[in-house]
Design a protein around this motif. Structure first.
Motif, PDB file in Angstrom:
ATOM      1  N   ASP A 423       0.794  -1.231   0.000  1.00 15.07           N
ATOM      2  CA  ASP A 423       0.000   0.000   0.000  1.00 15.07           C
ATOM      3  C   ASP A 423       0.832   1.289   0.000  1.00 15.07           C
ATOM      4  OD1 ASP A 423      -2.110  -1.703  -0.015  1.00 15.07           O
ATOM      5  OD2 ASP A 423      -2.957  -1.088   1.909  1.00 15.07           O
ATOM      6  N   THR A 424       1.626   1.480   1.051  1.00 21.13           N
ATOM      7  CA  THR A 424       2.369   2.736   1.163  1.00 21.13           C
ATOM      8  C   THR A 424       3.392   2.888   0.043  1.00 21.13           C
ATOM      9  OG1 THR A 424       2.068   2.920   3.554  1.00 21.13           O
ATOM     10  CG2 THR A 424       3.982   4.033   2.609  1.00 21.13           C
ATOM     11  N   TYR A 425       4.106   1.812  -0.268  1.00 16.68           N
ATOM     12  CA  TYR A 425       5.125   1.895  -1.318  1.00 16.68           C
ATOM     13  C   TYR A 425       4.520   2.325  -2.649  1.00 16.68           C
ATOM     14  CZ  TYR A 425       8.530   0.614  -4.840  1.00 16.68           C
ATOM     15  OH  TYR A 425       9.377   0.649  -5.917  1.00 16.68           O
ATOM     16  N   LEU A 426       3.442   1.675  -3.065  1.00 13.87           N
ATOM     17  CA  LEU A 426       2.843   1.997  -4.373  1.00 13.87           C
ATOM     18  C   LEU A 426       2.201   3.376  -4.369  1.00 13.87           C
ATOM     19  CD1 LEU A 426       1.251  -1.415  -5.403  1.00 13.87           C
ATOM     20  CD2 LEU A 426       3.364  -0.364  -6.248  1.00 13.87           C
ATOM     21  N   ALA A 427       1.585   3.739  -3.235  1.00 10.65           N
ATOM     22  CA  ALA A 427       0.951   5.061  -3.161  1.00 10.65           C
ATOM     23  C   ALA A 427       1.995   6.172  -3.275  1.00 10.65           C
ATOM     24  CB  ALA A 427       0.179   5.185  -1.855  1.00 10.65           C
ATOM     25  N   LEU A 428       3.113   6.028  -2.566  1.00  7.30           N
ATOM     26  CA  LEU A 428       4.170   7.031  -2.636  1.00  7.30           C
ATOM     27  C   LEU A 428       4.819   7.060  -4.017  1.00  7.30           C
ATOM     28  CD1 LEU A 428       5.919   6.621   0.841  1.00  7.30           C
ATOM     29  CD2 LEU A 428       4.555   8.557   0.047  1.00  7.30           C
ATOM     30  N   LYS A 472      11.591   4.494   2.225  1.00 10.75           N
ATOM     31  CA  LYS A 472      10.339   4.507   1.470  1.00 10.75           C
ATOM     32  C   LYS A 472      10.402   5.022   0.045  1.00 10.75           C
ATOM     33  CE  LYS A 472       7.606   5.092   5.697  1.00 10.75           C
ATOM     34  NZ  LYS A 472       6.585   5.904   6.408  1.00 10.75           N
ATOM     35  N   ALA A 473      11.523   5.483  -0.424  1.00 12.81           N
ATOM     36  CA  ALA A 473      11.599   6.046  -1.772  1.00 12.81           C
ATOM     37  C   ALA A 473      11.277   4.998  -2.839  1.00 12.81           C
ATOM     38  CB  ALA A 473      12.993   6.625  -2.013  1.00 12.81           C
ATOM     39  N   PRO A 474      10.823   5.435  -4.003  1.00  8.64           N
ATOM     40  CA  PRO A 474      10.468   4.490  -5.071  1.00  8.64           C
ATOM     41  C   PRO A 474      11.634   3.617  -5.534  1.00  8.64           C
ATOM     42  CG  PRO A 474       9.524   6.640  -5.512  1.00  8.64           C
ATOM     43  CD  PRO A 474      10.464   6.824  -4.363  1.00  8.64           C
ATOM     44  N   THR A 475      12.866   4.129  -5.433  1.00 10.09           N
ATOM     45  CA  THR A 475      14.054   3.355  -5.840  1.00 10.09           C
ATOM     46  C   THR A 475      15.127   3.484  -4.759  1.00 10.09           C
ATOM     47  OG1 THR A 475      14.994   5.256  -7.039  1.00 10.09           O
ATOM     48  CG2 THR A 475      13.611   3.725  -8.289  1.00 10.09           C
ATOM     49  N   ASP A 476      16.048   2.550  -4.762  1.00  7.35           N
ATOM     50  CA  ASP A 476      17.191   2.574  -3.833  1.00  7.35           C
ATOM     51  C   ASP A 476      16.763   2.668  -2.370  1.00  7.35           C
ATOM     52  OD1 ASP A 476      18.834   2.450  -6.016  1.00  7.35           O
ATOM     53  OD2 ASP A 476      19.158   4.616  -6.123  1.00  7.35           O
ATOM     54  N   SER A 477      15.676   1.985  -2.031  1.00  8.53           N
ATOM     55  CA  SER A 477      15.164   2.001  -0.661  1.00  8.53           C
ATOM     56  C   SER A 477      14.846   0.577  -0.217  1.00  8.53           C
ATOM     57  CB  SER A 477      13.895   2.855  -0.581  1.00  8.53           C
ATOM     58  OG  SER A 477      12.814   2.211  -1.250  1.00  8.53           O
TER      59      SER A 477
END
Length: 559
Positions: A423-428, A472-477
């Motif tokens: 949820d949080t990952y895709l929403a962000l 939480k960033a879209p990449t490198d997290s």
């Protein structure tokens, strides 16, 4: 909040994350009554999940004290934003009859259970839950849960398809509130500032990791001219806390501490499989070479944390949330410190699977005969509402602007299985790509603002923006790693999640101790690697075979 009650969701949402508060240990005499009586009759709106007791009531509790909780000046465990909210909104005051450090909590609680000196609300593990059920010490919460649990609370608890509630139900009676959580596997964290200084490529395989470990140990990556840096973090528990090596084992397709299915479909212990021997041999080589701390057998997770903060380790296997603690503390001391999360790499061309546990890490029980047993459920309702409901206020109740983790203060908690991943990952990810945060809930919006702040050059108070970016960033997290685990079906779910079997109750602790001692001796070179074979034989004879048979009997009942 998206509700999904399918078995498939369970298989992609399972694992563990214990969050308990930190403060100084205190001890007081247990109250003689289970609830402190009010001086006048208590009134409360019937069946209201958020109804306020008037006058207020007092419930007793005990709890573990972790090392990572911080308070604002003038606040403590008994006086903070949550204790005030519980009293003002629900009319409930929590009195802790005793607290204990994490390492001592289980032992102290076992003594309390044996003596019958039990608080109104207690956090227990599966073994203690089964013990208290058998001794008749627990209040039946079945009807109370149906009556007092808010719809939103039920939605959160049921995100795993109902398995959490099932695990807390005995003979048709709900005897505990399960602490559910989004299940996340271990990731591998690497000091990127060291990697870049030594001009090393990012790892793609376990062999790459071994080369990086050697370089971190031999090539003075911190540039101080001293031979004082190490490769892979480790601690004396081997598979727990900071310095856990579980992820390293997983990279070799070895699954210590987990019940897994073999090629025939039978459930077996991962701790005695041939792959374990291979990993122990490799760790033995690393230890002999000095890449693993020579004193790890006497250092606990706390000591490993100190070494991370001091800039001694370059590779850490473990949780997605490490950027908040202890990495922030290390970066505060050394601004050049930079960490990045990677998926657990494989030793061969077969992708590494990461073990995750059953999504319930503990249970909250109510002592039989407590005057207001529904109070535990009402506390949970308010926690869920203020964390993720319509009246949620993230900076007031969850994580403050300065990074203080306020969500660790309440005792009774449960977390949505799908909250973080996906949820949080895709929403962000969507909001940052579209630059439109309108669809985000309060918690997600707070994360969005912090990531955006970091991208615009602001690391935030106490580096909170930096830590959020790393998680939480879209990449490198770490969230990006966790999402890919699920997307590629790389999570290996523990095949056993029932109450301890008869042999487990009698012999599991002895076998676990024997396992830890054997693994440690092999790594240190005290005994030859081939001694593992003798260990497996002894493990089976001393109760392992009986446990395995009982686990498979249980597995048949779950089909």
């Amino acid at each position: 909040m998206r509700k999904r009650n399918t078995k498939a969701i369970v298989l992609i949402s399972i694992a563990s994350f214990t969050l308990l508060t930190s403060a100084c240990s205190t001890t007081t005499e247990p109250s003689k009554s289970s609830m402190a009586p009010s001086e006048s009759p208590i009134t409360i709106k019937k069946d209201d999940p958020f109804g306020k007791y008037d006058p207020p009531i007092e419930v007793t509790a005990v709890r573990s004290i972790g090392a990572s909780v911080k308070y604002n000046p003038g606040e403590d465990l008994d006086n903070n934003v949550w204790t005030k909210e519980f009293l003002n909104t629900l009319g409930i005051k929590i009195k802790y009859t005793w607290t204990a450090p994490d390492a001592q909590y289980q032992q102290k609680l076992n003594l309390s259970i044996a003596s019958g000196e039990i608080a109104d609300i207690t956090a227990v593990n599966t073994t203690q839950l089964k013990q208290m059920e058998e001794s008749g010490q627990l209040e039946d919460l079945t009807g109370l849960y149906e009556k007092y649990a808010a719809p939103f609370t039920k939605e959160i608890i049921n995100q795993d398809g109902g398995l959490a509630l099932k695990s807390a139900t005995f003979k048709g009676k709900l005897l505990a509130i399960p602490y559910t959580a989004g299940s996340l596997g271990d990731v591998m964290w690497i000091r990127m500032d060291w990697l870049k200084k030594l001009n090393l490529p990012e790892p793609k395989t376990m062999d790459d990791v071994l080369k990086i470990s050697e370089a971190f140990f031999t090539k003075d990556p911190d540039g101080n001219g001293k031979n004082d840096t190490l490769g892979i973090a480790a601690n004396k528990q081997i598979f727990e806390d900071m310095g856990s090596l579980r992820g390293f084992f997983n990279g070799y397709h070895a699954y210590p501490g987990a019940w897994i299915k073999d090629a025939s479909g039978k459930v077996v212990s991962g701790s005695i499989q041939p792959e374990i021997k291979t990993v122990l041999a490799k760790l033995r080589d690393l230890y002999k070479a000095g890449q693993i701390d020579k004193e790890f057998p006497v250092k606990d997770g706390g000591k490993a944390v100190e070494s991370v903060i001091a800039g001694k380790y370059g590779i850490v296997f473990g949780s997605d949330w490490f950027p908040y603690y202890p990495f922030v503390d290390g970066k505060t001391k050394d601004p050049n410190m930079e960490w990045k999360a990677f998926a657990i790499p494989s030793i061969d061309d077969k992708p590494a699977k990461v073990t995750v546990a059953f999504p319930v890490s503990k249970y909250f029980v109510v002592k039989k005969g407590s005057k207001h047993p529904e109070a535990a459920i009402k506390l949970l309702n308010l926690f869920c509402e203020k964390e993720w409901g319509k009246t949620a206020d993230i900076e007031k109740y969850s994580v403050a602007k300065d990074g203080i983790e306020l969500f660790k203060y309440p005792l009774v908690q449960t977390w949505p299985a799908l909250k973080d991943i996906p949820d949080t990952y895709l929403a962000l990810k969507e909001a940052l790509e579209t630059k439109d945060p309108k669809k985000l809930n309060a918690e997600q919006k707070a994360g969005y603002d912090k990531i955006l702040g970091f991208m615009n050059g602001d690391s935030g108070i106490n580096l909170i923006n930096w830590a959020t970016m790393r998680q939480k960033a879209p990449t490198d997290s770490s969230y990006a790693v966790e999402y890919n685990y699920r997307k590629e079906n790389l999570l290996l779910v523990n095949a056993f999640y029932g109450a301890p079997t008869p042999t487990m109750k009698e012999k599991a602790s002895t076998l676990d101790k024997m396992t830890l001692e054997e693994f440690t001796k092999i790594i240190m070179g005290v005994v030859p690697v081939d001694d593992f074979d003798n260990f497996v034989t002894q493990w089976k004879k001393l109760g392992g075979d009986d446990m395995t048979n009982e686990v498979n009997v249980w597995a048949e009942t779950q089909k």
